[in-house]
Design an enzyme around this catalytic site. Structure first.
Site, short mmCIF file in Angstrom:
data_model
loop_
_atom_site.label_atom_id
_atom_site.label_comp_id
_atom_site.label_asym_id
_atom_site.label_seq_id
_atom_site.Cartn_x
_atom_site.Cartn_y
_atom_site.Cartn_z
N ASP A 97 0.79 -1.23 0.00
CA ASP A 97 0.00 0.00 0.00
C ASP A 97 0.83 1.29 0.00
OD1 ASP A 97 1.09 0.03 2.55
OD2 ASP A 97 -0.78 -0.44 3.57
N GLU A 119 -1.00 -9.10 -1.55
CA GLU A 119 -1.62 -8.61 -0.31
C GLU A 119 -2.76 -7.64 -0.65
OE1 GLU A 119 0.50 -7.55 3.83
OE2 GLU A 119 0.16 -5.79 2.57
N GLU A 133 -2.02 5.20 3.00
CA GLU A 133 -1.98 3.80 2.57
C GLU A 133 -3.36 3.23 2.21
OE1 GLU A 133 1.72 4.63 4.85
OE2 GLU A 133 -0.41 4.98 5.25
N HIS A 212 5.80 3.67 15.14
CA HIS A 212 6.39 4.70 14.28
C HIS A 212 5.39 5.31 13.29
CE1 HIS A 212 6.46 1.12 11.73
NE2 HIS A 212 6.40 1.96 10.71
N ARG A 214 2.59 7.41 11.29
CA ARG A 214 2.25 8.83 11.29
C ARG A 214 1.04 9.13 12.16
NH1 ARG A 214 1.99 9.04 6.31
NH2 ARG A 214 3.94 10.03 5.71
N HIS A 246 12.41 4.26 16.18
CA HIS A 246 12.48 4.77 14.80
C HIS A 246 13.25 6.10 14.79
CE1 HIS A 246 11.04 5.98 10.78
NE2 HIS A 246 10.73 4.72 10.62
#
Length: 370
Positions: A97, A119, A133, A212, A214, A246
């Site tokens: 994605d 996927e 995504e 990590h 967003r 991260h």
């Protein structure tokens, strides 16, 4: 012979593509070419090295402070000009994605090349979560020729969108990669890993954390950190919280400010072999990673999902994962139950993995040859 292109840009894509590439490259029916956009430069290179994958086209696309629209536009242009117009392909494989997936699909569509989406069909049904995504997946599904879904539920998501041709339920290649990876590291002396992580007390229960995404930046991440501190203090003699932090400053700075306890170990991001080794050593995993939600059940590790919604609902439905978001009460309550109640832990740890059994790559190859 069919000439096929595998294109990917991030570490998760590389991991999930690796077993597919190995299967297709070993079959003389296919001529395989590999392209990377390098959305994750260093992390991507580590996976390529681990799985011994040789790249034919490297776009090295990332630039400092590059906006999402600039990245996507550059990807479409460069994939077209530097790859698709210079070589002839029967099909292009994309996985997942990312911006690379959407841009590669659009570029292939413009050249009337078949698109094979690995996927396929995952949906959160919230176009802004995960962002971008979720919409990358939805749009890619409209462009793809073949849809290889990890579960029945992901196939049903496509049926609801009136996508009904060439939809196949095959499991997730991430399990193929995990089993392949574990097989490779079993040939490595364990002292190599123990020396690397000598600050961690493996006689205690290891609680592995990865966070990590967003959507967790800001207040949600602060709440997650507060939850980890509460868990660490309650179980200070029995657990070690291990958090590979991260490098994004939205994560790194806050983590180092807030997560200060003797039994919280903040370490550098892990290469793929170190990550799966650490997962195997863990007792419990807290994560906002999609791949880890899929991998952990194969290792018998309960997962607390640090997201408000997930497109991987099968794990929640199967009982291998618990959705807790950034809610401090939920995180602490569920972690405490899993650390203290053996029967509850075993119920989740023993649930079967809904994402596959390690044979996905072979299934995909067999279908496409037919």
């Amino acid at each position: 012979m069919k000439k096929v292109l595998f294109i990917f840009g991030t570490r998760p894509e590389a991991i999930k593509m690796a077993p597919l590439i190995k299967h297709f490259a070993s079959d003389s029916f296919f001529e395989v070419k590999i392209a990377v956009t390098a959305q994750h430069r260093e992390m991507l290179d580590q996976v390529l090295s681990f799985f011994e994958i040789q790249v034919d086209y490297d776009l090295n696309i990332m630039k400092p402070n590059q906006s999402l629209h600039e990245l996507t536009a550059n990807l479409v242009a460069r994939i077209t000009d530097e790859i698709l117009l210079k070589d002839k392909f029967d099909a292009v494989f994309v996985q997942g994605d990312t911006a690379t997936v959407l841009a590669a699909s659009l570029a292939a569509f413009y050249q009337k090349i078949k698109i094979i989406h690995i996927e396929a069909g995952l949906r959160s049904d919230d176009m802004y979560s995960p962002f971008p995504e979720e919409m990358n997946r939805v749009l890619t599904s409209r462009l793809a020729t073949y849809h290889f879904c990890p579960t029945i539920k992901s196939a049903e998501n496509l049926y609801k969108e009136n996508i009904k041709n060439n939809v196949f339920v095959v499991g997730n290649t991430v399990i193929d990669a995990l089993l392949m990876g574990l097989s490779k590291i079993k040939n490595t002396d364990e002292s190599h890993f123990l020396k690397q992580f000598e600050s961690i007390d493996f006689s205690k229960k290891i609680v592995l954390v990865t966070c990590h995404r967003r959507e967790n930046f800001g207040k949600p991440f602060e709440a997650i950190c507060d939850s980890l501190m509460e868990i660490a203090q309650k179980h200070q003699d029995t657990i070690e919280i291990v958090y590979p932090v991260h490098l994004n400053p939205n994560v790194k700075e806050i983590a180092h400010q807030r997560l200060v306890a003797a039994n919280i170990k903040l370490i550098a991001p892990l290469d793929y072999p170190e990550l799966i080794w650490m997962m195997d050593k863990s007792y419990l995993i807290l994560t906002d990673s999609g791949g880890i939600q899929e991998e952990a059940p194969s290792l018998g590790k309960p997962v607390l999902v640090l997201r408000e919604v997930t497109e991987r609902t099968e794990g929640v439905d199967a009982g291998t994962a618990i959705l807790v978001g950034s809610n401090q009460t939920k995180i602490v309550t569920e972690a405490n139950r899993l650390l203290e109640e053996e029967a509850y832990y075993q119920t989740i740890a023993s649930s079967s993995n809904p994402y596959g059994d390690g044979t996905t790559s072979e299934k995909i190859k067999t279908i496409l040859k037919q």
